[in-house]
Enzyme design. Sequence first.
Site, short mmCIF file in Angstrom:
data_model
loop_
_atom_site.label_atom_id
_atom_site.label_comp_id
_atom_site.label_asym_id
_atom_site.label_seq_id
_atom_site.Cartn_x
_atom_site.Cartn_y
_atom_site.Cartn_z
CD GLU A 155 75.11 36.66 20.48
OE1 GLU A 155 74.82 35.41 19.98
OE2 GLU A 155 75.21 37.39 20.31
N GLY A 200 75.07 32.35 21.18
CA GLY A 200 73.96 32.61 21.07
C GLY A 200 72.99 31.87 21.66
CB ALA A 207 75.03 29.22 16.36
CD GLU A 237 79.62 34.45 20.04
OE1 GLU A 237 80.13 34.19 21.00
OE2 GLU A 237 78.42 33.54 19.51
#
Length: 253
Positions: free
Chosen positions: A112, A109, A64, A132
């Site tokens: 993911e 992300g 992200a 993260e």
Amino acid sequence: MANVDFVKEGAVAIITVNRPQALNALNEEVINELDELITKVSCDPEIKSVIITGAGEKAFVAGADIKEMSELTPEEGMALSERGQALFYKVENMKKVTIAAVNGFALGGGCELAMACDIRYASAKAKFGQPEINLGIIPGYGGTQRLPRLIGMGRAKELIFSGDMIGAEEAYRVGLVNQIYAPEELMAKVKEKAEKLAGKSSEIIGQAKSAIHNGIDMDLASGCNYEARAFGLCFANKAQKEGMKAFLEKKKG
Ligand code: DAK
């Protein structure tokens, strides 16, 4: 679109996150554009398989967008989260084969997003991780759920707790990627695989996918029960009629 490219090559769609200056990090615009493209691809009956990759030499998706995320208000964060999570579900539940061609960093992300795809092929240079923890957060696009399902709880905990990256070889060894290719070969090989899978019936792949996804959250007996229904539904499809007829005729002839 400004940040995500789309090409259709026969029955194969190629979606490329194209923000190499930020290592293809997922900001709001990327999420919105990806969402629009996934909807478009889902509604196109000519497209049978979908490749998701990143532009440039360095990254698939480096996570992200940290810059954007750092300035969000709680309300904005919630809205972005809802949109992002909806997108990842949409990718996971497409009734087409989805393949991540992981050409470089697949972090947070990005890892993911790759995990929301059905299959992951990686360049030998790819690196995976859920960093993260180093930002004081936990994975938020399904990493705590999909990673242990793919590689087991112990290994997933190690990656999520440490934030460490692993290379393509280790990712292959633990089952996070299906195959590794030389960087310069990756896209050609992935297209070959995507074309081969595009030759299969989308409806039947959809049934298999639905049985796998739904069954994994059930006990074995319920999962097998679900499978029996999905199996039965295949007999309402022309792929079953044609496939079995072709086999029997070949035997006769
Ligand atoms: N966001 C924004 N910009 C990024 C970025 C990212 N994730 N990753 C890299 N960049 C930018 C860098 O800032 C730099 O920009 P300039 O300084 O040139 O303007 C450019 O890309 C090149 O990066 P580096 O200069 O850092 O390149 P290096 O080769 O030195 O390092 C690296 C490569 C991948 C190791 C490093 O860039 C890195 O550590 N990047 C961050 C990786 C990371 O921590 N990713 C996880 C992000 S957290 C949520 C759901 C999910 C999430 C959040 C919320 N909700 C449900 C609400 C997900 C969170 C994450 O993914």
